[in-house]
Scaffold this motif. Structure first.
Motif, PDB file in Angstrom:
ATOM      1  N   ARG A 182      55.410  19.750  38.486  1.00  0.00           N
ATOM      2  CA  ARG A 182      54.733  21.054  38.551  1.00  0.00           C
ATOM      3  C   ARG A 182      55.236  21.952  37.434  1.00  0.00           C
ATOM      4  O   ARG A 182      54.488  22.772  36.862  1.00  0.00           O
ATOM      5  CB  ARG A 182      55.001  21.681  39.923  1.00  0.00           C
ATOM      6  N   GLU A 183      56.513  21.885  37.083  1.00  0.00           N
ATOM      7  CA  GLU A 183      57.063  22.685  35.994  1.00  0.00           C
ATOM      8  C   GLU A 183      56.603  22.171  34.625  1.00  0.00           C
ATOM      9  O   GLU A 183      56.429  22.950  33.681  1.00  0.00           O
ATOM     10  CB  GLU A 183      58.589  22.691  36.094  1.00  0.00           C
ATOM     11  N   LYS A 184      56.527  20.804  34.554  1.00  0.00           N
ATOM     12  CA  LYS A 184      56.166  20.230  33.240  1.00  0.00           C
ATOM     13  C   LYS A 184      54.687  20.452  32.905  1.00  0.00           C
ATOM     14  O   LYS A 184      54.320  20.777  31.797  1.00  0.00           O
ATOM     15  CB  LYS A 184      56.481  18.734  33.219  1.00  0.00           C
ATOM     16  N   GLN A 214      58.283  18.910  42.017  1.00  0.00           N
ATOM     17  CA  GLN A 214      58.655  20.181  41.412  1.00  0.00           C
ATOM     18  C   GLN A 214      58.786  20.052  39.890  1.00  0.00           C
ATOM     19  O   GLN A 214      58.376  20.933  39.106  1.00  0.00           O
ATOM     20  CB  GLN A 214      59.979  20.665  42.030  1.00  0.00           C
TER      21      GLN A 214
END
Length: 649
Positions: free
Chosen positions: A427-429, A424
């Motif tokens: 995926r955000e970075k 997660q």
């Protein structure tokens, strides 16, 4: 009957009491059976006292039925005092009369002094509430050997009362039936009664239902009373046999007396004959007057008669020799009987020693089997303990494997969460690194799946190992149990073989007993044959004596026929006549000796009969002893087999 009714009414008038009408009617009804029944009648204590005094000198009634008439202690005291003078009453029924301490004392004194009473029924009285009540009756029972039946059913007796009765039974030798049903004797009281039966050999029936007694004790008491019944039958048979022998002895004595009387009559007749002959000789002496030629002829004839008498003497000697031979044969028969008896005693001692050795061998084998069985049981217990320990260890291993699987699952779960968080974050970075991250995620999932599969495989392997260990342990246990069962079966076969051997020994003993009995019967037949031969010899001797007597009488008649022509040789004839008288007296002496020898022979025959009877008694005692030994051996073998079977189970 009318006399007893008059006495009862007279006693009532003497004390100013009205006679009970119901009792008068019952007295009139009980005449034909010689039984006075007033049970369940309404009667006062004073009327009971009058009735008891009327019974004191009564000689008609044999049985008294006084059940449930509220006799209590006062009435029992009056009745006991009256019955102490009564010598006719045989049976007394006193049930349900609330007899207690003083009444029991009076009843005990009655049983101590009144010997005609054979049966007493005291059921449904409260004798057990006071210890002294039973003590009085027990002390009377110890000294009374005439009472045959005593009923103490439902008298509230405890184990102390049973001990008192057991002590009395040890000294009693007359009681045949004792009814102690529906009391509270318990195991302690029953044990005391069973112990008393080791000394009492006459009690045949002991009723103990409803006393909370173990079945084993009841069976023991029943077996002892059954032995007493068997012994009583044997004693009755011995008494009957003794009476039969006494009758036979009396018959033989009577026949001997008849023979003696016959001989006395014959001797008296011979004496009369002798006196008659002497009178004839005196007449002949007075009428002598013939020539010397006739005298010489007479002398020649007298010589011939003397020669004939010599022949008769030789025959008498031969007869005496035959009697001597018979006596020797009887002595030889007696010696043979003694030798047979000694051989039988030796055989009996040898059999007893063999039985003793067999019993000791069985005891040793039984002890060895018990020790072996105990060792096997200990080994089984050790194996069971080892199996339990193995099971505990396997259970612990299983628990440890389950804990390890749980820990691995937790670790996998935590790692999965960690990877998801990282995905997660990545995926955000960066969206550009999604493909790479997805590849890493797939790789992580594959690794997690591999870890899970490895943990599952380890758990399955551990379970299989545990199952295989349990299977091996169960198979080892089954094999050990199979070996123990085979060993028990072999022991059972060996015990069965021992039992068959014991049965063979018992059969051999029975065969030897039957041989001894047949030998005793054969010896009895031989003694009877010897007695028959002796009687035949005696009859022959009596016939010979009769023949000699007839010949002497014929000779005397011949001499009498020649005397008419011989008148001149008085001196010679007197000498010849005196010689004849001397010969006759000699024959009489020989006859007396023969009678004495015959009497001696008869005494020897009687002694032989007595020895034969003694031998029969010894044979019977030997047979009983051998049967008891055989029964004891059979019982020991059965107990041994039963104990081994119980131990194997």
């Amino acid at each position: 009957m009318e006399g007893f009714k008059d006495r009862y009414e007279r006693e009532c008038r003497r004390v100013g009491e009205t006679p009970a009408v119901s009792v008068q009617r019952l007295i009139e009804k009980g005449g034909s059976e010689r039984k006075l029944t007033i049970s369940r009648s309404i009667i006062t204590t004073q009327q009971i006292s009058c009735l008891a005094r009327a019974l004191a000198n009564d000689a008609y009634f044999l049985e008294l039925d006084f059940e449930d008439i509220s006799l209590e202690d006062d009435g029992m005291i009056a009745l006991a005092a009256a019955l102490q003078r009564n010598t006719t009453v045989k049976k007394i029924r006193l049930g349900s009369n609330n007899i207690r301490q003083s009444g029991s004392l009076a009843l005990g004194e009655l049983l101590k002094t009144n010997s005609p009473v054979r049966e007493v029924d005291l059921s449904w009285n409260t004798l057990g509430l006071l210890e002294e009540g039973v003590q009085y009756i027990s002390s009377a029972l110890a000294s009374n050997n005439y009472l045959e039946t005593l009923v103490l059913a439902n008298c509230q007796l405890g184990h102390e009362a049973a001990r008192a009765i057991a002590t009395a039974l040890m000294a009693n030798s007359g009681l045949r039936v004792l009814d102690l049903r529906w009391n509270n004797l318990g195991a302690v009281g029953a044990t005391a009664l069973a112990r008393s039966l080791e000394y009492n050999t006459t009690l045949q029936h002991l009723k103990l239902e409803g006393n909370h007694i173990p079945a084993e004790t009841l069976q023991l008491i029943e077996s002892k009373t059954a032995n007493n019944r068997t012994a009583e039958c044997a004693r009755n048979a011995e008494v009957a046999r003794a009476k039969l022998m006494q009758r036979e002895i009396a018959d033989i004595t009577r026949r001997g007396q008849v023979q003696v009387n016959n001989l006395q009559r014959e001797n008296e007749a011979l004496a009369v004959e002798t006196r008659t002959t002497r009178g004839l000789v005196d007449v002949l002496r007075e009428s002598l007057g013939d020539t010397a030629t006739k005298t010489e002829t007479l002398e020649t004839r007298l010589d011939i008669a003397t020669a004939e008498l010599s022949c008769r003497d030789r025959e008498m000697k031969e007869l005496m020799q035959s009697h001597t031979r018979v006596r020797d044969e009887l002595a030889q028969c007696r010696a043979t009987l003694s030798a047979d008896l000694s051989a039988e005693k030796t055989a009996r001692s040898r059999l007893e020693s063999d039985l003793q050795k067999a019993t000791e061998e069985r005891h040793r084998e039984r002890h060895a089997a018990q020790m072996d069985l105990q060792g096997k049981i200990s080994q089984i217990e050790l194996l069971t303990a080892d199996l339990q320990r193995t099971r505990d260890e396997l259970a612990a291993e299983r628990r440890r494997g389950e804990e390890a699987a749980a820990i691995a699952s937790e670790q996998l779960h935590s790692q999965r969460k960690l990877y998801e968080e990282r995905i997660q974050a990545e995926r955000e970075k960066a969206g550009l690194e999604v493909a790479a991250v997805q590849d890493q995620v797939r790789q992580g999932r594959a690794q997690l799946e591999q870890v899970r599969l490895d943990a599952q495989t380890a758990a399955d392997n551990m379970r299989r190992a545990m199952d295989e260990a349990m299977t091996r342990a169960n198979e080892a246990t089954r094999a050990e149990h199979a070996l123990r069962i085979e060993e028990a079966e072999r022991r059972h076969v060996a015990l069965t073989t021992d039992k068959n051997n014991a049965d063979t020994i018992i059969a051999s003993l029975r065969e030897q007993i039957s041989n001894l009995e047949s030998r005793g019967i054969q010896q009895q037949l031989e003694s009877q044959k010897a007695a028959t031969l002796a009687a035949e010899d005696r009859r022959k001797a009596e016939r010979e004596i009769g023949r000699l007597t007839s010949e002497v009488s014929s000779m005397e008649r011949r001499i009498a026929s020649l005397v008419d022509a011989e008148a001149r040789s008085a001196t010679e004839l007197a000498k010849a006549v005196s010689k004849i008288e001397h010969t006759r007296s000699t024959h009489e002496e020989k006859r007396s000796d023969l009678d004495a020898k015959l009497a001696e022979k008869q005494r020897e025959i009687e002694q032989l009969k007595f020895a034969n009877k003694e031998l029969e008694r010894q044979l019977q005692a030997l047979r009983k002893t051998q049967v008891k030994h055989a029964e004891g051996l059979a019982a020991a073998v059965q107990d041994y087999v039963a104990n081994v079977a119980r131990g194997t189970d």
